[in-house]
Design an enzyme around this catalytic site. Structure first.
Site, PDB file in Angstrom:
ATOM      1  N   PHE A 123       0.855  -1.184   0.000  1.00 41.29           N
ATOM      2  CA  PHE A 123       0.000   0.000   0.000  1.00 41.29           C
ATOM      3  C   PHE A 123       0.892   1.235   0.000  1.00 41.29           C
ATOM      4  O   PHE A 123       1.776   1.356   0.844  1.00 41.29           O
ATOM      5  CB  PHE A 123      -0.890  -0.020   1.261  1.00 41.29           C
ATOM      6  CG  PHE A 123      -2.078   0.888   1.185  1.00 41.29           C
ATOM      7  CD1 PHE A 123      -1.936   2.264   1.086  1.00 41.29           C
ATOM      8  CD2 PHE A 123      -3.366   0.362   1.223  1.00 41.29           C
ATOM      9  CE1 PHE A 123      -3.034   3.095   1.013  1.00 41.29           C
ATOM     10  CE2 PHE A 123      -4.481   1.187   1.159  1.00 41.29           C
ATOM     11  CZ  PHE A 123      -4.319   2.557   1.053  1.00 41.29           C
ATOM     12  N   LEU A 125       0.854   5.232   0.349  1.00 37.74           N
ATOM     13  CA  LEU A 125       0.078   6.419   0.706  1.00 37.74           C
ATOM     14  C   LEU A 125       0.997   7.594   1.026  1.00 37.74           C
ATOM     15  O   LEU A 125       0.863   8.689   0.462  1.00 37.74           O
ATOM     16  CB  LEU A 125      -0.812   6.101   1.928  1.00 37.74           C
ATOM     17  CG  LEU A 125      -1.491   7.297   2.592  1.00 37.74           C
ATOM     18  CD1 LEU A 125      -2.731   7.686   1.809  1.00 37.74           C
ATOM     19  CD2 LEU A 125      -1.893   6.987   4.039  1.00 37.74           C
ATOM     20  N   ALA A 130       3.528  14.539   2.909  1.00 37.28           N
ATOM     21  CA  ALA A 130       2.196  14.104   3.322  1.00 37.28           C
ATOM     22  C   ALA A 130       2.312  12.839   4.152  1.00 37.28           C
ATOM     23  O   ALA A 130       2.299  11.729   3.645  1.00 37.28           O
ATOM     24  CB  ALA A 130       1.311  13.859   2.100  1.00 37.28           C
ATOM     25  N   ASP A 240      -8.836   1.502   9.219  1.00 33.09           N
ATOM     26  CA  ASP A 240      -9.691   1.151  10.369  1.00 33.09           C
ATOM     27  C   ASP A 240      -9.636  -0.349  10.619  1.00 33.09           C
ATOM     28  O   ASP A 240      -9.697  -0.805  11.757  1.00 33.09           O
ATOM     29  CB  ASP A 240     -11.152   1.548  10.097  1.00 33.09           C
ATOM     30  CG  ASP A 240     -11.386   3.045  10.312  1.00 33.09           C
ATOM     31  OD1 ASP A 240     -10.473   3.720  10.835  1.00 33.09           O
ATOM     32  OD2 ASP A 240     -12.472   3.532   9.929  1.00 33.09           O
ATOM     33  N   ARG A 243      -5.564  -1.772  11.411  1.00 36.54           N
ATOM     34  CA  ARG A 243      -4.859  -1.404  12.641  1.00 36.54           C
ATOM     35  C   ARG A 243      -4.721  -2.527  13.662  1.00 36.54           C
ATOM     36  O   ARG A 243      -3.668  -2.633  14.305  1.00 36.54           O
ATOM     37  CB  ARG A 243      -5.521  -0.175  13.283  1.00 36.54           C
ATOM     38  CG  ARG A 243      -5.104   1.126  12.609  1.00 36.54           C
ATOM     39  CD  ARG A 243      -5.484   2.334  13.438  1.00 36.54           C
ATOM     40  NE  ARG A 243      -6.913   2.516  13.520  1.00 36.54           N
ATOM     41  CZ  ARG A 243      -7.619   3.327  12.722  1.00 36.54           C
ATOM     42  NH1 ARG A 243      -7.013   4.043  11.797  1.00 36.54           N
ATOM     43  NH2 ARG A 243      -8.908   3.443  12.868  1.00 36.54           N
ATOM     44  N   GLY A 341      23.529  -5.179  30.909  1.00 37.96           N
ATOM     45  CA  GLY A 341      24.496  -4.850  29.857  1.00 37.96           C
ATOM     46  C   GLY A 341      24.401  -5.776  28.661  1.00 37.96           C
ATOM     47  O   GLY A 341      24.533  -5.351  27.513  1.00 37.96           O
ATOM     48  N   GLU A 364       1.112   3.187  10.211  1.00 35.69           N
ATOM     49  CA  GLU A 364      -0.359   3.067  10.104  1.00 35.69           C
ATOM     50  C   GLU A 364      -1.030   4.093  10.997  1.00 35.69           C
ATOM     51  O   GLU A 364      -2.008   3.811  11.676  1.00 35.69           O
ATOM     52  CB  GLU A 364      -0.825   1.634  10.374  1.00 35.69           C
ATOM     53  CG  GLU A 364      -0.637   0.920   9.093  1.00 35.69           C
ATOM     54  CD  GLU A 364      -1.301  -0.405   8.878  1.00 35.69           C
ATOM     55  OE1 GLU A 364      -0.594  -1.196   8.303  1.00 35.69           O
ATOM     56  OE2 GLU A 364      -2.476  -0.614   9.192  1.00 35.69           O
ATOM     57  N   GLY A 365      -0.523   5.302  10.951  1.00 37.15           N
ATOM     58  CA  GLY A 365      -1.033   6.387  11.776  1.00 37.15           C
ATOM     59  C   GLY A 365      -0.252   6.437  13.068  1.00 37.15           C
ATOM     60  O   GLY A 365      -0.248   5.472  13.830  1.00 37.15           O
TER      61      GLY A 365
END
Lengths: 384, 260
Positions: A123, A125, A130, A240, A243, A341, A364-365
């Site tokens: 995907f 975007l 942006a 939606d 997520r 350590g 994803e936001g």
């Protein structure tokens, strides 16, 4: 682990994914983290085991599951390697827009190939200017005859260069702002479509993250997903639903780190006894386990309501992603602390979990955007 | 090419303990798994059939619970499964086991290659595979690390030796036992797992076999276990330090003392 009452088929998926994690992921995780090489062999095993079909309808060659199945697989893989897990998950993210918004022809053309894992999806975007403000995108798609001409670039694309199908959001009508964006299916190899820089990342290094560059890239109009102008809404609806998958990745990473920490605490001796006998360590482990279980419960509850077809799932899935990723960051940081350590050294697996966890709070936001979604939903609910 | 793969269900050695009093394996509460070497046998059987056509029949002798091992073999892609289970088989040693398995394979009749893992990790005898070949009076190639191919009606395979390997050609039908270098066993598919859940397992008892009852079970098992014990821990080594000549002299003196 609490019993989430998985069906017999879901338990089978979990057992199969656990076997793949034990036998094929853990042995290569450190090496791929170092080299940043894409886990092509592991993807092939997942494909042969039918795991790319567990969220695709049976009539398109899948096994008929949904988000819950994606979460089960992603959580299990993430216990071994968050980078390999997201290489799997990214294809699901690229497949979902076709499942949700594809027409019958598009589904028949692409879903069987994706279900068999013969092709991977991704995907695209985000653009350099942006990120959280996705509506500021500059990539355009201009209709010319029976084609759309894409120009612009996407970056931070998970699966970039490795996937075969790319779901790309581009402006078809700039004057309409967010309502002028549309989704397209772009196949690898289309003239004018190239891959740019491959990112050198803090974590999830086995996954590929690249730029996608479109230079007068002509794609057939049949590759428009949903309607013109629906792109932004379609992308948000996809997120939606996707997520919880990131939440599952976070839960898996956290669980992987906790398992290492418990084992180490039992083996490590200081002041003449195992450090697991110290209350200070036990309380840390107890808090880690409790937080993970709470995150897992939220993730699967949210996945389940999506699969049940509930309408407004955005707030709940945002909560699942937000909470699980914050838990992952905290738990993996504490796991490093328990290792002391040694935990800081690459010789031990636990620092990788911490590096892998960080991205789950960002992609994803970002978790700040998740809070915006939740806040806005709360206010809207009071207006009803 | 039709292949028969013999598998055994064994306790998961990752969990096995020895009872400090009886010195026996503690089997209670230990998960049963397919003998790890048998996964290589299954994989090689599947590869042969994928290449030449035919079917893979998997067979196991054991208690009714061994059905789970056979279902797992089906999930990997085996076509048919036969469970040999009967009180009359109980207490079988490797002679009786290989006799019984051979009788069952005779009943299956249509086979070109029988594949076994080189040995089971519980008994570690490596006798059952060769025993089956002897009972069936067919050639065997043990410790196969690679099947080079088939020539006419024969199989050509690389047989592992202590140093290197030899290439052996055996006419079909024949039996091979395989070592883990031969392949990388596959992971089951989800569809395979679902098929396995519903698959019908063929179940045969003593009455189904054309076999002499006196050669099966305890009656057919001359082996007697006299004693099972953990070998004593290896004595601590000694490091000779100093310059080479002095150290070598000291070693030689030490050996002389030891021999005297």
């Amino acid at each position: 682990m609490i019993d989430y009452l998985f069906t017999e088929e879901q338990q089978m998926i979990r057992d199969l994914c656990r076997q793949i994690t034990d036998e094929r992921i853990r042995p290569v995780a450190a090496e791929l983290d170092r080299t940043g090489k894409f886990p092509r062999d592991v993807m092939k095993v997942m494909a042969q085991s039918d795991l790319f079909g567990i969220y695709i309808e049976e009539k398109y060659g899948g096994m008929g599951g949904g988000i819950t199945e994606i979460c089960i697989a992603t959580e299990e893989f993430s216990r071994g390697c968050g980078g390999i897990a997201i290489s799997y998950g990214a294809s699901a993210l690229g497949t979902y827009p076709i499942i949700l918004f594809g027409n019958e022809e598009q589904k028949q053309k692409y879903l069987p190939l994706l279900a068999r894992g013969e092709k991977l999806a991704a995907f695209g975007l985000t653009e350099p200017s942006a990120g959280s403000d996705a509506s500021a995108m500059l990539t355009t798609a201009e209709k010319k005859g029976d084609k759309y001409i894409l120009n612009g670039m996407k970056h931070f694309v998970t699966g970039g260069g490795e996937a075969d199908l790319y779901i790309i959001i581009a402006m078809t009508d700039k004057s309409k702002g967010a309502r002028g964006a549309s989704l397209f299916i772009v196949e690898k190899g289309t003239p004018g479509f190239e891959f740019g820089k491959k990112e050198d990342k803090l974590g999830i290094r086995a996954s590929s993250t690249t730029e996608l560059i479109f230079n007068d890239c002509a794609i057939p109009q049949e590759n428009l997903l949903a309607k013109e102008g629906m792109g932004f809404i379609a992308a948000m609806k996809t997120f939606d639903m996707s997520r919880p998958g990131i939440g599952a990745q976070a839960v898996g990473i956290a669980q992987g780190a906790l398992d290492c920490a418990v084992k180490y605490a039992r083996e490590r001796k200081q002041f003449g006894k195992s450090i697991s006998t110290f209350q200070g360590i036990q309380w840390m482990l107890a808090d880690m386990a409790t937080q993970i279980e709470a995150a897992r419960a939220l993730v699967y509850a949210s996945a389940r309501e999506i699969d049940a077809g509930k309408k407004d799932v955005g707030k709940d899935s945002a909560m699942a992603k937000l909470f699980a990723s914050d838990v992952a960051m905290k738990v993996t940081t504490d796991a490093v602390q328990i290792f002391g350590g040694y935990g800081y050294m690459k010789e031990y697996p636990v620092e990788k979990f911490m590096r892998d966890a960080k991205i789950t709070q960002i992609y994803e936001g970002t978790n700040q955007i998740q809070r915006n979604i939740i806040g806005l939903a709360l206010i809207r609910e009071t207006l009803k | 090419m039709n292949v028969v793969v013999c598998i055994k269900q064994v306790p998961d050695t990752a969990q096995v303990r020895i009872d400090p009093v009886t010195k026996n394996l503690v089997r209670e509460g230990v998960q049963a798994v397919i003998n790890p070497y048998d996964f290589y046998a299954i994989e090689e059987g599947l590869r042969l059939v994928e290449k030449h056509g035919g079917k893979v029949t998997v067979i196991s002798m054991g208690p009714p619970q061994a059905e789970a091992a056979l279902r797992e073999a089906i999930s990997l892609g085996c076509d048919e499964a036969v469970l040999l289970s009967d009180r009359a088989f109980a207490g079988s040693d490797t002679l009786a086991t290989s006799y019984t398995l051979a009788a069952a394979i005779k009943k299956i009749k249509d086979f070109d290659v029988i594949i076994c893992g080189k040995q089971a990790i519980d008994g570690d005898t490596a006798q059952v595979g060769p025993g089956i070949a002897a009972h069936l009076d067919i050639p065997q190639i043990t410790y196969v690390r690679k099947i080079e191919g088939s020539e006419g009606n024969a199989l050509v395979a690389q047989r592992t030796l202590e140093e290197g390997y030899e290439v052996v050609k055996a006419p079909l039908p024949c039996l091979i036992t395989v070592v883990k270098e031969i392949n990388k066993p596959r992971i089951p598919s989800l569809k395979g797992k679902m098929k396995a859940k519903k698959a019908e397992i063929i179940k045969w008892g003593a009455a189904h076999l054309d076999a002499e009852s006196g050669r099966m079970g305890i009656a057919g098992s001359p082996t007697e276990v006299w004693k099972i014990y953990s070998p004593p821990p290896r004595a601590k080594g000694q490091i000779f330090e100093g310059n080479i000549e002095e150290a070598v002299d000291a070693v030689v003196e030490g050996l002389k003392d030891h021999l005297n």
